[in-house]
Scaffold this motif. Structure first.
Motif, PDB file in Angstrom:
ATOM      1  N   ALA A   1     -11.817  11.434  59.100  1.00  0.00           N
ATOM      2  CA  ALA A   1     -10.814  11.132  60.124  1.00  0.00           C
ATOM      3  C   ALA A   1     -10.507  12.372  60.957  1.00  0.00           C
ATOM      4  N   LEU A   2     -10.385  13.519  60.314  1.00  0.00           N
ATOM      5  CA  LEU A   2     -10.126  14.754  61.047  1.00  0.00           C
ATOM      6  C   LEU A   2     -11.309  15.126  61.934  1.00  0.00           C
TER       7      LEU A   2
ATOM      8  N   PRO B   1     -11.412  13.801  49.000  1.00  0.00           N
ATOM      9  CA  PRO B   1     -10.677  13.163  50.111  1.00  0.00           C
ATOM     10  C   PRO B   1     -11.554  12.969  51.345  1.00  0.00           C
TER      11      PRO B   1
ATOM     12  N   PHE C   1     -10.697  21.218  51.865  1.00  0.00           N
ATOM     13  CA  PHE C   1     -10.053  20.149  51.112  1.00  0.00           C
ATOM     14  C   PHE C   1     -10.419  20.187  49.622  1.00  0.00           C
TER      15      PHE C   1
ATOM     16  N   ARG D   1     -10.070  11.566  54.692  1.00  0.00           N
ATOM     17  CA  ARG D   1      -9.323  12.559  55.476  1.00  0.00           C
ATOM     18  C   ARG D   1     -10.269  13.481  56.232  1.00  0.00           C
TER      19      ARG D   1
END
Length: 136
Positions: free
Chosen positions: A27-28, A21, A133, A24
């Motif tokens: 983006a985080l 991922p 993750f 994600r």
């Protein structure tokens, strides 16, 4: 207990791994970087800009590497996977070098210590988020 039925088509396709991922994670990281820079902006404009630039110097080349590294998958594409990892890593190195050089040559005023601290912070954050993750 019934064993799963193995067909010829399941042997031909092989095992498929899910792509990590990465969107994600990136983006985080970007969200954390923007919040950190905004918080520092309340105290010092130069430090805030240096934090943002140092974080982006880490984030952008990592995103470039990830776009190349996970382009191919599977045992049949082993040579393409290897080639894409090498290309991604070489590009990441060149991209990082150019971003640091451009920053030091073009950006004034800057806080060099803050740039490197932000770079290191984003690198560590990347490792932590990736581990979190990928354990799922």
């Amino acid at each position: 207990m019934q064993l799963p039925k193995i067909t010829a088509s399941s042997h031909q396709t092989g095992a498929q791994l899910n792509k990590p991922p990465l969107l994600r994670v990136f983006a985080l990281q970007l969200f954390v970087l923007l919040m950190l820079s905004a918080g520092i902006l309340l105290v010092d404009h130069t430090a805030a800009l240096s934090t943002l630039v140092g974080g982006l110097i880490c984030l952008a080349p990592n995103a470039y590497f990830a776009s190349w590294a996970f382009r191919f998958s599977g045992a049949k594409a082993a040579s393409e996977v290897t080639r894409s990892f090498y290309r991604g890593e070489a590009g990441k190195f060149v991209f990082t070098t150019l971003l640091f050089a451009g920053t030091f040559a073009l950006l004034r005023p800057i806080n060099v210590v803050v740039i490197f601290l932000a770079y290191i912070f984003m690198m560590v954050l990347n490792w932590i988020l990736a581990l979190r993750f990928f354990k799922r």
